[in-house]
Write a protein that holds these residues in place. Sequence first.
Motif, PDB file in Angstrom:
ATOM      1  N   GLY A  48      -7.514  -7.630  -5.248  1.00 18.82           N
ATOM      2  CA  GLY A  48      -6.160  -8.030  -5.582  1.00 18.82           C
ATOM      3  C   GLY A  48      -5.250  -8.150  -4.382  1.00 18.82           C
ATOM      4  O   GLY A  48      -4.159  -8.703  -4.485  1.00 18.82           O
ATOM      5  N   ARG A  49      -5.688  -7.654  -3.224  1.00 16.21           N
ATOM      6  CA  ARG A  49      -4.852  -7.735  -2.023  1.00 16.21           C
ATOM      7  C   ARG A  49      -5.464  -8.631  -0.946  1.00 16.21           C
ATOM      8  O   ARG A  49      -4.740  -9.336  -0.251  1.00 16.21           O
ATOM      9  CB  ARG A  49      -4.641  -6.338  -1.438  1.00 16.21           C
ATOM     10  CG  ARG A  49      -3.938  -5.362  -2.361  1.00 16.21           C
ATOM     11  CD  ARG A  49      -3.528  -4.106  -1.596  1.00 16.21           C
ATOM     12  NE  ARG A  49      -4.690  -3.419  -1.025  1.00 16.21           N
ATOM     13  CZ  ARG A  49      -4.770  -3.044   0.261  1.00 16.21           C
ATOM     14  NH1 ARG A  49      -3.775  -3.282   1.085  1.00 16.21           N
ATOM     15  NH2 ARG A  49      -5.850  -2.410   0.708  1.00 16.21           N
ATOM     16  N   PHE A  50      -6.764  -8.557  -0.770  1.00 14.96           N
ATOM     17  CA  PHE A  50      -7.452  -9.319   0.276  1.00 14.96           C
ATOM     18  C   PHE A  50      -8.275 -10.429  -0.364  1.00 14.96           C
ATOM     19  O   PHE A  50      -8.854 -10.250  -1.447  1.00 14.96           O
ATOM     20  CB  PHE A  50      -8.398  -8.426   1.081  1.00 14.96           C
ATOM     21  CG  PHE A  50      -7.732  -7.357   1.896  1.00 14.96           C
ATOM     22  CD1 PHE A  50      -6.374  -7.113   1.847  1.00 14.96           C
ATOM     23  CD2 PHE A  50      -8.503  -6.571   2.746  1.00 14.96           C
ATOM     24  CE1 PHE A  50      -5.788  -6.123   2.614  1.00 14.96           C
ATOM     25  CE2 PHE A  50      -7.941  -5.572   3.515  1.00 14.96           C
ATOM     26  CZ  PHE A  50      -6.579  -5.347   3.433  1.00 14.96           C
ATOM     27  N   THR A  51      -8.377 -11.553   0.342  1.00 17.46           N
ATOM     28  CA  THR A  51      -9.183 -12.672  -0.125  1.00 17.46           C
ATOM     29  C   THR A  51     -10.039 -13.186   1.022  1.00 17.46           C
ATOM     30  O   THR A  51      -9.510 -13.467   2.111  1.00 17.46           O
ATOM     31  CB  THR A  51      -8.302 -13.811  -0.653  1.00 17.46           C
ATOM     32  OG1 THR A  51      -7.454 -13.326  -1.699  1.00 17.46           O
ATOM     33  CG2 THR A  51      -9.157 -14.942  -1.190  1.00 17.46           C
ATOM     34  N   ILE A  52     -11.324 -13.324   0.763  1.00  8.63           N
ATOM     35  CA  ILE A  52     -12.233 -13.879   1.768  1.00  8.63           C
ATOM     36  C   ILE A  52     -12.509 -15.335   1.409  1.00  8.63           C
ATOM     37  O   ILE A  52     -12.668 -15.683   0.232  1.00  8.63           O
ATOM     38  CB  ILE A  52     -13.535 -13.058   1.866  1.00  8.63           C
ATOM     39  CG1 ILE A  52     -14.377 -13.504   3.059  1.00  8.63           C
ATOM     40  CG2 ILE A  52     -14.331 -13.107   0.566  1.00  8.63           C
ATOM     41  CD1 ILE A  52     -15.537 -12.563   3.363  1.00  8.63           C
ATOM     42  N   SER A  53     -12.533 -16.191   2.431  1.00 11.28           N
ATOM     43  CA  SER A  53     -12.766 -17.616   2.201  1.00 11.28           C
ATOM     44  C   SER A  53     -13.388 -18.212   3.457  1.00 11.28           C
ATOM     45  O   SER A  53     -13.475 -17.543   4.487  1.00 11.28           O
ATOM     46  CB  SER A  53     -11.462 -18.338   1.856  1.00 11.28           C
ATOM     47  OG  SER A  53     -10.562 -18.266   2.945  1.00 11.28           O
ATOM     48  N   SER A  54     -13.793 -19.468   3.367  1.00 12.46           N
ATOM     49  CA  SER A  54     -14.412 -20.094   4.533  1.00 12.46           C
ATOM     50  C   SER A  54     -13.990 -21.542   4.665  1.00 12.46           C
ATOM     51  O   SER A  54     -13.579 -22.188   3.692  1.00 12.46           O
ATOM     52  CB  SER A  54     -15.935 -20.010   4.452  1.00 12.46           C
ATOM     53  OG  SER A  54     -16.433 -20.830   3.414  1.00 12.46           O
ATOM     54  N   ASP A  55     -14.063 -22.029   5.882  1.00 13.70           N
ATOM     55  CA  ASP A  55     -13.950 -23.452   6.190  1.00 13.70           C
ATOM     56  C   ASP A  55     -15.281 -23.819   6.847  1.00 13.70           C
ATOM     57  O   ASP A  55     -15.477 -23.563   8.045  1.00 13.70           O
ATOM     58  CB  ASP A  55     -12.773 -23.713   7.107  1.00 13.70           C
ATOM     59  CG  ASP A  55     -12.570 -25.182   7.401  1.00 13.70           C
ATOM     60  OD1 ASP A  55     -13.543 -25.965   7.268  1.00 13.70           O
ATOM     61  OD2 ASP A  55     -11.448 -25.573   7.776  1.00 13.70           O
TER      62      ASP A  55
END
Length: 128
Positions: A66-73
């Motif tokens: 709910g606080r951190f989000t992992i993502s990629s390009d």
Amino acid sequence: EVQLVESGGGLVQAGGTLRLSCTASGFTFDEYAIGWFRQAPGKEREEVSCLKISDETTYNSDFVKGRFTISSDNAKNTVYLQMNSLTPEDTAVYYCAAVEAFLGYVERNSCSRGMDYWGKGTLVTVSS
């Protein structure tokens, strides 16, 4: 040569935000899972989040949900960790790491198997 280079750390006040970046080179990006780990002073290193690039499966530790989000390009071979609502307890050196993924298999948390490569880390300090 495999390289994982973190950036984006710094000093932020409690309640603030930071976005960490991890840029990878030297391996086939979409055949790996990339994880963020952290180590606070006097504490053991702990996993924060993990992203399996090929199928975008993510795992987040309970303390960051709910606080951190992992993502990629994927075009940039870069994984991000967006950190919101930071608290002083989030103060740590944050590391990104890579592990070869089991392609074609469902894995809840690819990063739980142990990591193959590590970056040097970036310091996040949250002031109260």
